[in-house]
Enzyme design. Structure first.
Site, PDB file in Angstrom:
ATOM      1  N   ARG A   1       0.833  -1.209   0.000  1.00 41.24           N
ATOM      2  CA  ARG A   1       0.000   0.000   0.000  1.00 41.24           C
ATOM      3  C   ARG A   1       0.861   1.250   0.000  1.00 41.24           C
ATOM      4  NH1 ARG A   1      -2.896   4.008   2.675  1.00 41.24           N
ATOM      5  NH2 ARG A   1      -5.055   4.213   1.944  1.00 41.24           N
ATOM      6  N   CYS A   2       1.934   1.239   0.780  1.00 40.71           N
ATOM      7  CA  CYS A   2       2.838   2.388   0.812  1.00 40.71           C
ATOM      8  C   CYS A   2       3.444   2.680  -0.558  1.00 40.71           C
ATOM      9  CB  CYS A   2       3.978   2.134   1.801  1.00 40.71           C
ATOM     10  SG  CYS A   2       3.502   2.081   3.539  1.00 40.71           S
TER      11      CYS A   2
END
Length: 411
Positions: free
Chosen positions: A400-401
């Protein structure tokens, strides 16, 4: 026709995403520089690039269009011509500590002599002092700064494209980031939004720009539904910024009606909300048990607008109940990192076991190294797509980052 940015959930089918392939910036520094650049280790670039390519290929194989930050910046600058290129560089140098003076002009001449692509790559990778045939004679600074090897620091955190900006509805926040090592990064997104043909003049809303006071980063911003956003009160995001973005979303009639502010511990292992909590299905979330107190308690504030247009803030501590109320769910499934085992949970949390990227309801991309958490997700009915992670994980950020969704299908 869908706008070039359209995100109304965390789990709608992912159509378009922006990534940044790791480049020279991720190893163009020394161990002594790691605290300054917010890194714990120096990744091995060839393997990091192979792993990132595996991540991008996994997304493409599942129908996602992958755009790259570095290419978008170059295309935006070229679309604006030489005047934009010069003004962009002037701003970058100013924010790097050279608003004027001899060093400013030397760096300006050096970088403007390059092609746009080479200039952008060099800005990201950093400019060492030994690259230039120039020794400043009037540099008034401490001895350690005189011996510091860079005029312009590298930006090794750039492959975490989630943080400098966050897509929200038909717009985005372009973020004022917390630490100097990352504050220049959001200038790239401003340039893309204002000048790239795909994004400029497309009616996109900038809910909050990078010049607003109060720190906020995209890893703390989660779009839970087309009316509800969750934002972490964290090491990287302040309560002031959360109230500000809530007020702007309400005033501009964005469609969002609630902002959930969730307080998480302020430490490097849990720097953003999405490192400890992500939405992965209509009624399923990953959660690191270390953020919850006895009985699953955590400080949560629900921010809404009252009839007079003022903010209303209601404090609760039962996260599960807050989520059920906000999303209209009878029940939900909070899936603990590492199956809740305290040793495994902390180990896999360090390598972003909770940092899952949903690319469709119940379909998530995760790091392969978090095999216990991945198995738990499968046992809860999720489809798990594992990607390689030995070097990428050294940056303390997961799938996600490393991704900024630009377009998701509505649920």
């Amino acid at each position: 026709m869908t706008k070039p940015i359209h995100v109304t959930s965390e789990i709608g089918k992912l159509d378009v995403v922006m990534l940044k392939r790791p480049g020279a910036e991720v190893e163009n520094f020394t161990p002594e520089m790691m605290p300054r650049l917010l890194f714990d280790d120096i990744p091995y670039l060839p393997i990091a690039q192979k792993e990132h390519d595996n991540f991008a290929d996994t997304l493409r194989e599942n129908g996602v269009e992958v755009l790259y930050l570095e290419k978008l910046v170059v295309e935006a600058l070229d679309a604006g011509g030489s005047e934009l290129k010069a003004s962009f560089l002037d701003q970058m140098l100013t924010e790097s500590g050279y608003a004027a003076g001899v060093i400013h002009h030397v760096l300006e001449d050096y970088l403007l002599s390059m092609t746009t692509t080479d200039m952008v790559v060099k800005l990201m990778a950093g400019v060492r002092k030994n690259e230039l045939d120039f020794v400043p004679q009037d540099l008034v600074s401490a001895a350690e700064e005189q011996n510091y090897p860079f005029f312009l620091d590298p930006m090794p955190n750039l492959y975490f494209t989630r943080d400098p900006a966050a897509s929200i509805g038909d717009g985005l926040s372009i973020n004022h980031m917390t630490f100097p090592a990352r504050q220049r990064e959001s200038l790239f997104m401003t340039t893309i939004i204002e000048h790239h043909p795909r994004f400029a003049n497309q009616g996109l809303n900038v809910w909050r720009d990078r010049n607003q006071p109060g720190r906020i980063e995209g890893g703390d911003e989660l779009v839970l539904s087309n009316t509800v956003i969750a934002i972490g009160v964290s090491e990287r995001t302040s309560a002031q910024a959360i109230e500000d973005i809530a007020r702007r979303l309400f005033e501009k009639q964005s469609g969002f009606e609630k902002v959930l502010a969730i307080r998480i511990p302020h430490n490097h292992a849990m720097m953003h909300l999405d490192t400890v909590f992500t939405m992965i299905n209509h009624d399923q979330f990953t959660v690191h048990p270390g953020i919850l107190g006895e009985g699953g308690q955590i400080d949560t504030w629900t921010i809404t607008e009252d009839s007079s247009g003022d903010l209303r803030v209601d404090h609760q501590t039962d996260l599960k109940q807050v989520l059920k109320d906000a999303l209209g769910l009878d029940d939900l499934d909070l899936i603990p990192t590492g199956g809740g085992d305290p040793i495994i949970a902390d180990r896999e949390q360090w390598n972003d076991g909770s940092n899952t990227l949903a690319i469709a309801p119940g379909v998530v991309v995760t790091y392969n190294r978090n095999y216990v958490s991945n198995q738990v997700l499968r046992e809860h009915g999720l489809k798990v797509l594992e990607v390689l992670s030995s070097e990428l994980s050294r940056g303390r950020g997961g799938p996600r980052c490393m991704s900024m969704p630009l377009v998701r299908e509505d649920l």
